[in-house]
Design an enzyme around this catalytic site. Structure first.
Site, PDB file in Angstrom:
ATOM      1  N   ASP A 141       0.840  -1.210   0.000  1.00 61.37           N
ATOM      2  CA  ASP A 141       0.000   0.000   0.000  1.00 61.37           C
ATOM      3  C   ASP A 141       0.866   1.247   0.000  1.00 61.37           C
ATOM      4  O   ASP A 141       0.458   2.293   0.485  1.00 61.37           O
ATOM      5  CB  ASP A 141      -0.934  -0.015   1.211  1.00 61.37           C
ATOM      6  CG  ASP A 141      -2.031   1.038   1.098  1.00 61.37           C
ATOM      7  OD1 ASP A 141      -2.596   1.422   2.148  1.00 61.37           O
ATOM      8  OD2 ASP A 141      -2.304   1.500  -0.030  1.00 61.37           O
ATOM      9  N   LYS A 144       2.871   3.457  -5.678  1.00 68.81           N
ATOM     10  CA  LYS A 144       2.314   2.457  -6.603  1.00 68.81           C
ATOM     11  C   LYS A 144       3.354   1.950  -7.606  1.00 68.81           C
ATOM     12  O   LYS A 144       3.276   0.812  -8.028  1.00 68.81           O
ATOM     13  CB  LYS A 144       1.082   3.025  -7.307  1.00 68.81           C
ATOM     14  CG  LYS A 144       0.027   3.571  -6.336  1.00 68.81           C
ATOM     15  CD  LYS A 144      -0.210   2.667  -5.125  1.00 68.81           C
ATOM     16  CE  LYS A 144      -0.921   3.368  -3.997  1.00 68.81           C
ATOM     17  NZ  LYS A 144      -0.887   2.609  -2.728  1.00 68.81           N
ATOM     18  N   ASP A 169      -3.245  -3.056  -2.440  1.00 70.33           N
ATOM     19  CA  ASP A 169      -4.303  -2.044  -2.468  1.00 70.33           C
ATOM     20  C   ASP A 169      -4.192  -1.226  -3.756  1.00 70.33           C
ATOM     21  O   ASP A 169      -3.131  -1.154  -4.379  1.00 70.33           O
ATOM     22  CB  ASP A 169      -4.181  -1.112  -1.248  1.00 70.33           C
ATOM     23  CG  ASP A 169      -5.378  -0.188  -1.103  1.00 70.33           C
ATOM     24  OD1 ASP A 169      -5.217   0.893  -0.520  1.00 70.33           O
ATOM     25  OD2 ASP A 169      -6.477  -0.534  -1.601  1.00 70.33           O
ATOM     26  N   GLU A 199     -11.417   4.143  -0.902  1.00 68.83           N
ATOM     27  CA  GLU A 199     -11.815   4.440   0.468  1.00 68.83           C
ATOM     28  C   GLU A 199     -12.684   5.704   0.569  1.00 68.83           C
ATOM     29  O   GLU A 199     -12.388   6.728  -0.019  1.00 68.83           O
ATOM     30  CB  GLU A 199     -10.594   4.584   1.400  1.00 68.83           C
ATOM     31  CG  GLU A 199      -9.498   5.504   0.923  1.00 68.83           C
ATOM     32  CD  GLU A 199      -8.419   4.778   0.151  1.00 68.83           C
ATOM     33  OE1 GLU A 199      -8.714   3.725  -0.434  1.00 68.83           O
ATOM     34  OE2 GLU A 199      -7.298   5.270   0.092  1.00 68.83           O
TER      35      GLU A 199
HETATM   36  O1  LIG Z   1      -0.735   7.162  -3.226  1.00 68.21           O
HETATM   37  C1  LIG Z   1      -1.263   6.397  -2.426  1.00 68.21           C
HETATM   38  N1  LIG Z   1      -0.555   5.739  -1.494  1.00 68.21           N
HETATM   39  C2  LIG Z   1       0.859   5.979  -1.379  1.00 68.21           C
HETATM   40  C3  LIG Z   1       1.265   5.655   0.016  1.00 68.21           C
HETATM   41  C4  LIG Z   1       2.488   5.892   0.438  1.00 68.21           C
HETATM   42  C5  LIG Z   1       2.881   5.614   1.829  1.00 68.21           C
HETATM   43  O2  LIG Z   1       3.942   4.656   1.800  1.00 68.21           O
HETATM   44  C6  LIG Z   1       5.079   5.225   2.420  1.00 68.21           C
HETATM   45  N2  LIG Z   1       6.284   4.603   1.861  1.00 68.21           N
HETATM   46  C7  LIG Z   1       6.897   3.628   2.600  1.00 68.21           C
HETATM   47  C8  LIG Z   1       8.037   3.008   2.130  1.00 68.21           C
HETATM   48  C9  LIG Z   1       8.564   3.368   0.874  1.00 68.21           C
HETATM   49  O3  LIG Z   1       9.609   2.824   0.435  1.00 68.21           O
HETATM   50  C10 LIG Z   1       7.906   4.368   0.140  1.00 68.21           C
HETATM   51  C11 LIG Z   1       6.761   4.979   0.637  1.00 68.21           C
HETATM   52  C12 LIG Z   1       4.922   6.715   2.233  1.00 68.21           C
HETATM   53  O4  LIG Z   1       5.744   7.457   3.103  1.00 68.21           O
HETATM   54  C13 LIG Z   1       3.442   6.854   2.521  1.00 68.21           C
HETATM   55  O5  LIG Z   1       3.175   6.785   3.899  1.00 68.21           O
HETATM   56  C14 LIG Z   1      -2.725   6.226  -2.408  1.00 68.21           C
HETATM   57  C15 LIG Z   1      -3.486   7.152  -3.110  1.00 68.21           C
HETATM   58  C16 LIG Z   1      -4.873   7.045  -3.114  1.00 68.21           C
HETATM   59  N3  LIG Z   1      -5.617   8.011  -3.858  1.00 68.21           N
HETATM   60  O6  LIG Z   1      -6.863   7.929  -3.902  1.00 68.21           O
HETATM   61  O7  LIG Z   1      -4.990   8.938  -4.449  1.00 68.21           O
HETATM   62  C17 LIG Z   1      -5.531   6.029  -2.427  1.00 68.21           C
HETATM   63  C18 LIG Z   1      -4.767   5.091  -1.729  1.00 68.21           C
HETATM   64  O8  LIG Z   1      -5.363   4.061  -1.028  1.00 68.21           O
HETATM   65  C19 LIG Z   1      -3.377   5.175  -1.720  1.00 68.21           C
HETATM   66  O9  LIG Z   1      -2.677   4.199  -1.037  1.00 68.21           O
HETATM   67 MG   LIG Z   2      -3.948   2.554  -0.539  1.00 70.15          MG
END
Ligand SMILES: O=C(NC/C=C/[C@H]1O[C@@H](n2ccc(=O)cc2)[C@H](O)[C@@H]1O)c1cc([N+](=O)[O-])cc(O)c1O
Ligand SMILES: [Mg+2]
Length: 214
Positions: A141, A144, A169, A199
């Protein structure tokens, strides 16, 4: 300098949830995100699917890529059997600080190891850092465009065993096309799509469950 959304989410947990009660923490975050401020937690609808997969796998060792505020961390950890561990990787120190407090409010800190840093660097260290042989369950999650390289990295580091389950996810929204293409066409995985919604919205999204065949 005002507060951040994660800080406001944490305040909502501290105000509305009961310490040591994971379900009340989950409910408080869902209420905040539905009625106050949207946030990118897996949410209640996809969260129920996550719950059912975690319960089915009943993992001894679980990995979460992308802690954010700890919502799915709490969902997963509350279902883990005694003696099992969830390792969750978070890149952003501010998010990690909020997540630590959310996990603590739920009383699940003994089941969770929150590690700060990029997944690409941390995954190869899992065996040395935590003595992990392999993961029974992985929840993807985070960014992406990291789903595919990290799935391959888990394979290369022999962190998956026959029957390990990957649950991803957002395979529709925002979407993870390269990951889906790989995992659905690889002979090394058996995949299934769970249709749901983004969500707190009516937009289509879903989870992809993939079993590693060894
Ligand atoms: O972009 C999304 N998620 C990116 C999540 C990123 C998370 O993962 C961490 N991380 C941890 C370790 C790493 O190596 C890199 C990042 C980042 O610091 C952040 O906390 C997203 C976007 C939407 N949306 O509707 O736009 C909906 C969703 O459910 C999503 O998950
Ligand atoms: Mg997500």
């Amino acid at each position: 300098t005002g507060s951040t959304r994660p800080q406001r989410l944490l305040r909502a947990v501290q105000k509305n949830a009961t310490q040591g009660d994971p379900q009340s923490v989950i409910n408080a975050i869902d209420h905040f995100c539905r009625h106050k401020e949207w946030a990118m937690n897996v949410g209640d609808e996809k969260g129920s699917i996550l719950d059912s997969v975690v319960s089915e796998v009943n993992p001894s060792t679980a990995l979460e890529l992308g802690t954010y505020c700890g919502y799915s961390t709490v969902r997963i950890a509350r279902l883990l059997p005694p003696g099992s561990q969830l390792i969750t990787l978070e890149f952003n120190p501010a998010y990690a600080a909020v997540a630590k407090q959310v996990i603590g409010w739920a009383g699940l800190q003994d089941k969770v190891q929150l590690v700060e840093g990029p997944s690409g660097d941390l995954i190869p260290q899992m065996k040395d850092l935590f003595g992990v042989q392999s993961f029974d369950f992985v929840f993807l999650d985070h960014w992406k465009d990291r789903y595919l390289p990290d799935a391959k990295l888990l394979e290369e580091c022999s962190l998956l065993r026959k029957g390990s389950v990957l649950l991803a996810d957002n395979v529709i929204c925002p979407g993870t096309p390269e990951y889906l293409e790989y995992i659905r066409n690889s002979p090394r995985y058996e995949s299934r799509y769970f249709k749901s919604h983004l969500e707190y919205t009516k937009v289509e999204d879903g989870l992809e469950k993939s079993v590693f065949l060894g």
